[in-house]
Structure formats: structure tokens, C-alpha cells
Design a protein around this motif. Structure first.
Motif, PDB file in Angstrom:
ATOM      1  N   LYS A 214       0.871  -1.432   0.118  1.00 22.36           N
ATOM      2  CA  LYS A 214       0.419  -0.117  -0.138  1.00 22.36           C
ATOM      3  C   LYS A 214       0.713   1.530   0.022  1.00 22.36           C
ATOM      4  N   ALA A 215       1.874   1.113   0.255  1.00 28.79           N
ATOM      5  CA  ALA A 215       2.454   2.541   1.123  1.00 28.79           C
ATOM      6  C   ALA A 215       3.250   2.709  -0.515  1.00 28.79           C
ATOM      7  N   ARG A 216       3.514   1.559  -0.973  1.00 27.59           N
ATOM      8  CA  ARG A 216       4.416   1.745  -2.655  1.00 27.59           C
ATOM      9  C   ARG A 216       3.652   2.116  -3.387  1.00 27.59           C
ATOM     10  N   THR A 217       1.974   2.130  -3.569  1.00 31.19           N
ATOM     11  CA  THR A 217       0.899   2.773  -4.692  1.00 31.19           C
ATOM     12  C   THR A 217       0.468   4.239  -3.902  1.00 31.19           C
ATOM     13  N   ASP A 218      -0.083   3.949  -2.358  1.00 29.48           N
ATOM     14  CA  ASP A 218      -0.656   5.086  -2.170  1.00 29.48           C
ATOM     15  C   ASP A 218       0.164   6.258  -0.793  1.00 29.48           C
TER      16      ASP A 218
ATOM     17  N   VAL B  52      -9.877   1.489 -12.087  1.00 29.86           N
ATOM     18  CA  VAL B  52      -9.889   1.609 -10.948  1.00 29.86           C
ATOM     19  C   VAL B  52      -9.612   0.183 -10.815  1.00 29.86           C
ATOM     20  N   ASN B  53      -7.997   0.096 -10.128  1.00 28.45           N
ATOM     21  CA  ASN B  53      -7.834  -1.140  -9.604  1.00 28.45           C
ATOM     22  C   ASN B  53      -8.156  -1.580  -8.352  1.00 28.45           C
ATOM     23  N   ALA B  54      -9.789  -1.708  -7.973  1.00 32.40           N
ATOM     24  CA  ALA B  54     -10.283  -2.270  -6.920  1.00 32.40           C
ATOM     25  C   ALA B  54     -10.803  -3.240  -5.961  1.00 32.40           C
ATOM     26  N   GLY B  55      -9.084  -4.406  -6.251  1.00 31.33           N
ATOM     27  CA  GLY B  55      -9.081  -4.946  -5.539  1.00 31.33           C
ATOM     28  C   GLY B  55     -10.140  -6.394  -5.237  1.00 31.33           C
ATOM     29  N   GLU B  56      -9.832  -7.306  -5.598  1.00 29.06           N
ATOM     30  CA  GLU B  56     -10.763  -8.326  -4.525  1.00 29.06           C
ATOM     31  C   GLU B  56     -11.196  -8.142  -3.473  1.00 29.06           C
ATOM     32  N   ILE B  57     -12.441  -8.639  -3.304  1.00 30.87           N
ATOM     33  CA  ILE B  57     -13.179  -8.520  -1.787  1.00 30.87           C
ATOM     34  C   ILE B  57     -13.386 -10.439  -1.717  1.00 30.87           C
TER      35      ILE B  57
ATOM     36  N   GLY C 162      -6.587  -7.195 -10.633  1.00 31.93           N
ATOM     37  CA  GLY C 162      -5.501  -6.493 -10.752  1.00 31.93           C
ATOM     38  C   GLY C 162      -4.877  -6.605  -9.605  1.00 31.93           C
ATOM     39  N   HIS C 163      -3.585  -6.288  -9.189  1.00 34.66           N
ATOM     40  CA  HIS C 163      -3.090  -6.484  -8.185  1.00 34.66           C
ATOM     41  C   HIS C 163      -2.895  -6.105  -7.900  1.00 34.66           C
ATOM     42  N   LYS C 164      -2.107  -5.867  -6.082  1.00 35.11           N
ATOM     43  CA  LYS C 164      -2.165  -4.734  -5.337  1.00 35.11           C
ATOM     44  C   LYS C 164      -1.166  -3.427  -5.394  1.00 35.11           C
ATOM     45  N   ALA C 165      -0.012  -4.121  -6.385  1.00 36.44           N
ATOM     46  CA  ALA C 165       1.032  -3.389  -6.237  1.00 36.44           C
ATOM     47  C   ALA C 165       0.629  -1.993  -7.637  1.00 36.44           C
ATOM     48  N   TYR C 166       0.000  -2.528  -8.623  1.00 37.60           N
ATOM     49  CA  TYR C 166      -0.727  -1.277  -9.380  1.00 37.60           C
ATOM     50  C   TYR C 166      -1.428  -0.907  -8.581  1.00 37.60           C
ATOM     51  N   PRO C 167      -0.972   1.017  -9.347  1.00 39.41           N
ATOM     52  CA  PRO C 167      -1.609   2.308  -8.511  1.00 39.41           C
ATOM     53  C   PRO C 167      -2.933   1.851  -8.428  1.00 39.41           C
TER      54      PRO C 167
END
Length: 663
Positions: free
Chosen positions: A27-31, A497-502, A578-583
Motif C-alpha cells: 500500500k505504501a508503494r502505491t498510495d 480503478v484497480n479495486a482489489g478483490e473482496i 488486478g495486482h495490489k502493487a498497481y496504483p
């Protein structure tokens, strides 16, 4: 575990959860570091209600089979009043005392482990770890006709196990393997239930050594799992981890929605295990009085929790609550500071909060404080988070009933930050009470709800209704809007939007509670596209990812297309694959030979613009503070609200249309 975790500092918490540390670094790398640090601090500041094992009398029932006055056991948290779904409680037989019944949930954990081990009459079973669950398990195995060997280094616990009919062994001083062979007449034991808590893998290794060929090992506790293949391979041992107190655990349909499993297909569920434990207590087969080591009145609850980590020997700790004869649930209200407030002047911005969850406490409450709002009352269902954050942000009082906010003339503004299915009704009640409303997205879940809200606000032009579409108030979006307003041609807007899996069982994925993710989150980006285009939506369409066995949910992997009255076109790619590392968020606008690109609310870059090339920020700012500041200012100054009501209704209608098109 929770008490020790809560006492730890950031470093200690990180060491205990290395998987979470990895997520934080991503998260720190993207946000960015600042936004990530705030998110972590907020998450760790969320209060957790302890306990899940209690006995009381029913004061209100909405299910068949339980009536006011019935004595029941439930797995609700430690509190004077608990609200639990019907499958998580059971009526207590008259012959079972309150003290005994309060052990039901703990005993059900041991019972589920026994059911997985499937012992038969006369088998030899070892119980490793003679804590509370271990000693309850010993008794149930003896009732099942098994010969039992209990292993524990504590002499007093071994003595209790012996009094319950078990053979015992001290792992430090006795030859456990020899005792197990003697108990099993040289064959090796039939099964081992591990009810210990240790980081060591020794209990599993020992279990493998003392088992017979094709023996069973069931892990009920928490131990190290560095297994020796040779131990298991040569004997063809089976190893299974037991999940809490039976089938239905962690299944929202069973636990939250009350959908029971047919008894013909699932004989033993959580609730039926509770009932079986109570039956054993009623016949005297399961004795818990010898397991009670301490008793505290509720006022000394903190001492009881401190005992858990003090190192002082303890076993069963009971908490006694007052008001045992309560006939109705009282309205809970706690003064946090000051005296009763006098009614505020109209438009003063005196705020009542409905909901005190993560987003409300991390984003909205600080934003209203920064805007200079007067924080009056905060409401949460259980009261724990309301009191915690009420004190932190200097609210005057905390409550558990939203009616406290609607009926208080001192409050002129209501902030709604509850679960999505409550938004529409709470908005209507607040409006009808004469309040201004700030509703965190979404405004509602259905067209019927939207129509009712639209009719209501049409009759109340003096009241403000704002939805938390904060992206349009982000500094970089404001700059984009300024630049685009000077373009007289249609625009192409692309929002990724790279929303992330829930998980599919998360409440936001439930169409009745969360409305699913287009309604619950993609509405943000529909509003942002509407704002950047600057014209009404004339048509819209949604296309989901294709069907595939590996894709359980398709409507969070979708392309949304919007056409606007001026000929502009917006495409929103809302993607959970998508992947979490992507913004997470990227906004691009193409217009009249010029381009704007906003990368995750950190970097704004322009191509082809006179006097503009970039606008970068060290910390993400998605406009959460600004939208609240504009809202409070509009109330106090009597000016127009920050987003026109017509646009809020339009965006909400388009969002629901798109969501329904994907179902």
C-alpha cells in the motif's frame, strides 16, 4: 491473544502479523507513506468487543421458539445486552445453572474436535493441553466411552483431568510415549486432540509418534505446524484442523441470516452442538464447577482481562452482570463531556453521526472537526465504537439508538456512515426530522428508495442533502476541471480503478446489504466522470467480464460507458482482478489535442496545455476534507450546497441502472 495484541506497540504488532506487514508495504508503494501510515493507525485504533460466551434472559425475540424470559446461552460479546442471530443461541435446560451454561460455547469447540476425530466406544484418545477446552474435552470423551490420556505440565490441571477419569502425563517428567503405549496395549493410540496453545511444533510431532497406524490427529488449539513427513507417511496418519464450534461457523448465511442446514444432511451444526453440550450438563455428565477459578463483577472487568496476561494461574473466569431481571432494553446514552447542550441556532452545523466504523472514524470525523463542526452525538449499534471515538473526537454524547439524533433539537445535521442498506431509510428519517444530511455513498440501493428520497427533498428545498462524492473536491481534480472548462469540445474520459478483490461472502457483495460494488464504490467514479464532463448523462452501458469457472463474481470486473449531452464519452474500468502493487486509481482525459493524466491522486501531468505541465503532491488528497468543509460552510452561510441535488439524484439513478444491468 487479543489482550496481548492490544497492549503491544507497533513493532510488536508487526512481528505478530508478518502477512499484514507485506500488505502495508504494498500500500505504501502505491498510495504513499503518509496515507498508509494514517490508514494503519486508524485500523489499529478500531475497538474490539471481547468475549463470545454468555448467559442471560431474552428481553426481546424476533424468532420462533424463543420468548421473552427464556434463559439462553449465546456467543455474543461480553455486554449487559447482546443481540444475536437465532442460530447462535440455545435455550438452557432448567437443571443447568447460569455458571455452567456460560461454558457452553467453549465446550462446543472441544465437541467439534471430537466429532472430527470420530472416536468409537473403547478407543484410546490423547488430549494434549489441559486448559479449559482440554478439560471439557476430556469429560466428553469419557462420556463417549473412550479411555483418555491427558498431557499437561500443570499439576493442578492434571489433577482435575484425573478426577474426570483420565490417565495423565507430565510432558517434562514422564515418558509420554511409554504411557500412551501402555494405555493402548502396545498398539498406539487411536486419536490425539491437540487443545494446546504454543508456537512449538512438538505437540504435533509427539502426536504422530504415539498414534497407531492410520490414527487421527485433530488440531483444536494453536501450535506450530512444522511436520515431519516420515512420521505421517509411514503410519498413513490423518491430520485435520477443527474450525471453532461446528458447521455454520464463518458462514454469513447461517450465522447472520439464520439459514439453518437441513438436519438430514448436516446433523451437527453450531447451534445443535450448543444444545448437545447443554444436554450433557443437564444430566451431570459434563461438570464445569471445578473449572471456575475466578469470578469478577462487571465493574472489575478490566481486572479480569488483566488476569489473562498476568502469569497468575487461571482457568474459567466468570463475569457477573447487574440488572439480571431487566425486562426491556433501555435506551443507552452516555454523556462524554459537558452538560446538556442548549438547542443550537438553525444552520449552526451541530452534527449527529450515525455509524462509527473505520471510514467514519478515519476520514469523516476528522474532516468534520477540521471544518469546525460541533460534534454532538455519535451512534453505533453496540455502543463500544461510539464511546471510543466519541471521546477521541470530543462528541458530547454516545448512543445506540438513532432516534436520539433525529429527535434532538440541538442537532441540525446528520452524517450517515452506516452499512449501505440503512442509508435510504436513515436519510428519509433525518430529512423528515428537519435535518440537513451528509450521506456517505451510496445514497440508496434501489430505484424505489431513490424515488422516495427525490420526492422528499423536492418538498424540502431549504434542507441540504449531500452524498460523499469527494473525488470532485480533490485539489488535482479541481485543477483538471479548471483546465477542461476552457475546452469547447467533447472529451474522452478514461477512469481505471484497480479495486482489489473482496471475498464473495463480504457484506458489500450482498445485494441486499451492500448493494454490490458498482453501487457501493463505482458510484464515486460515475460522479467524477459526470463532474469532469460537465453535462448530463444521456446514455450508459455496462459490460462484464466473460463467464469462467475461476471467476465467481463478474460485476466487479466491468467496463462502464457513459455518454453525455455535449458528446463527451467516459469509460470506467472498474476491475477487481488486478495486482495490489498497481496504483488504485487513474484518471485520463483527452480533449482538443490535449491530455490530462491523474495518477492515484499523487501526480497530475498535462500535455499540450499552455502554462501547465504537472501538479504533484507528497500525500494523497481525495477531497474528503474539502467536501465536508464546503458542506458545513453552506449550512452556516445559507449558500448552495456543494453538489446540486439534481446531480446527486442523476448519478445515483445511473449507478443503480448500471448495477441492475449487470445482474
Amino acid at each position: 491473544m487479543l489482550v496481548e495484541f492490544g497492549k503491544g506497540n507497533l513493532v510488536q504488532k508487526a512481528r505478530s502479523q508478518p502477512d499484514k506487514v507485506k500488505q502495508v508495504l504494498e500500500k505504501a508503494r502505491t498510495d504513499g507513506i503518509a496515507s498508509t501510515y494514517e490508514a494503519v493507525r486508524s485500523k489499529l485504533d478500531q475497538p474490539v468487543a471481547l468475549g463470545y460466551c454468555n448467559v442471560g434472559r431474552v428481553i426481546e425475540s424476533r424468532v420462533e421458539g424463543l420468548l421473552p424470559g427464556d434463559r439462553v446461552v449465546s456467543n455474543g460479546p461480553h455486554a449487559q445486552i447482546v443481540a444475536v442471530p437465532k442460530n447462535l443461541c440455545a435455550r438452557i435446560p432448567d437443571s443447568v445453572s447460569d455458571d455452567a451454561a456460560s461454558f457452553t460455547v467453549m465446550a462446543a469447540i472441544g465437541m467439534q474436535g471430537i466429532r472430527l476425530a470420530q472416536p468409537t466406544l473403547g478407543e484410546c484418545v490423547v488430549v494434549t493441553g489441559l486448559g479449559l477446552i482440554g478439560l471439557l474435552t476430556v469429560q466428553m470423551l469419557r462420556a463417549h466411552g473412550c479411555r483418555v490420556l491427558g498431557i499437561d505440565p500443570d499439576s493442578e490441571r492434571r489433577a482435575l483431568a484425573r478426577s474426570f477419569g483420565a490417565e495423565v502425563a507430565d510432558p517434562a517428567g514422564d515418558d509420554v510415549e511409554a504411557l500412551a503405549l501402555a494405555l493402548s496395549r502396545g498398539a498406539g493410540v487411536d486419536a490425539v486432540l491437540i487443545t494446546a496453545s504454543t508456537k512449538s511444533s512438538a505437540p504435533v510431532s509427539q502426536a504422530a509418534r504415539i498414534c497407531r497406524k492410520r490414527g487421527r490427529i485433530v488440531l483444536v488449539g494453536v501450535v506450530g505446524l512444522e511436520l515431519s513427513r516420515a512420521d505421517f507417511y509411514e503410519k498413513e496418519l490423518s491430520f485435520q484442523v477443527s474450525c471453532s464450534y461446528g458447521p455454520g461457523r464463518y458462514d454469513p448465511a447461517y450465522e447472520n441470516n439464520g439459514h439453518d442446514y437441513p438436519i438430514g444432511f448436516v446433523r451437527w451444526t453450531e447451534q445443535r452442538n450448543f444444545e448437545a453440550v447443554l444436554d450433557l450438563m443437564a444430566t451431570g455428565t459434563l461438570q464445569v464447577e471445578p473449572l471456575i477459578s475466578h469470578r469478577f463483577d462487571l465493574e472489575r472487568g478490566a481486572d479480569a482481562m488483566a488476569l489473562l496476561t498476568s502469569g497468575e494461574p487461571s482457568l474459567g473466569i466468570l463475569l457477573d452482570y447487574p440488572n439480571a431481571a431487566m425486562e426491556a432494553a433501555p435506551i443507552r446514552k452516555v454523556r462524554l463531556l459537558g452538560q446538556d447542550a442548549s438547542p443550537s441556532a438553525l444552520g449552526a452545523g451541530s452534527v449527529g453521526f450515525l455509524g462509527a466504523g473505520n471510514y467514519a472514524s478515519r476520514v469523516l470525523m476528522p474532516a468534520f472537526v477540521a471544518a469546525g463542526a460541533k460534534l454532538h452525538t455519535v451512534v453505533s449499534g453496540g455502543g463500544v465504537s461510539a464511546v471510543h471515538f466519541g471521546k477521541k473526537f470530543a462528541f458530547e454524547q454516545a448512543a445506540t439508538d438513532a432516534a436520539e439524533v433525529y429527535s434532538d433539537p440541538s442537532i441540525d445535521t446528520v452524517v450517515i456512515a452506516t452499512r449501505h442498506n440503512a442509508h435510504a431509510q436513515q436519510t428519509l428519517l433525518a430529512l423528515r426530522a428537519g435535518k440537513h444530511v451528509f450521506c456517505e455513498k451510496p445514497l440508496c440501493l434501489t430505484h424505489a428508495e431513490l424515488t422516495e428520497i427525490e420526492d422528499e427533498i423536492a418538498s424540502r428545498p431549504e434542507q441540504k442533502l449531500l452524498v460523499g462524492f469527494n473525488r470532485r473536491f480533490a485539489p488535482q481534480v479541481i485543477r483538471m476541471k479548471e483546465l477542461l472548462d476552457g475546452v469547447g469540445q467533447p472529451k474522452n474520459i478514461l477512469i481505471t480503478v484497480n479495486a482489489g478483490e473482496i471475498p464473495a461472502d463480504h457484506w458489500t457483495q450482498d445485494p441486499e446489504i451492500g448493494g454490490r460494488r458498482i453501487v457501493g464504490e463505482a458510484c464515486h467514479f460515475i460522479d467524477l466522470a459526470r463532474h469532469l464532463a460537465g453535462h448530463p448523462v444521456t446514455s450508459h452501458a455496462a459490460t462484464m467480464i466473460g463467464r469462467h469457472p475461476a471467476v465467481a463474481i463478474r460485476d466487479d470486473k466491468v467496463s462502464l460507458t457513459l455518454e453525455f449531452a455535449d458528446g463527451s464519452l467516459a469509460t470506467i474500468l472498474y476491475l477487481a482482478n488486478g495486482h495490489k502493487a498497481y496504483p488504485k486509481e487513474r484518471v485520463e482525459v483527452f480533449a482538443a489535442g490535449r491530455v490530462l493524466q491523474l495518477d492515484n491522486f499523487l501526480k497530475l501531468t498535462g500535455w499540450g496545455w499552455r502554462h501547465f505541465t504537472k501538479m504533484n503532491q507528497m500525500k494523497q488528497d481525495k477531497g474528503a476534507d474539502a467536501i465536508v468543509s464546503h458542506f458545513i460552510r453552506s449550512i452556516r452561510q445559507g449558500t448552495a450546497q456543494p453538489i446540486p441535488k439534481e446531480e446527486i439524484i442523476e448519478v445515483s439513478r445511473v449507478t443503480i441502472d448500471l448495477a441492475e444491468g449487470c445482474r
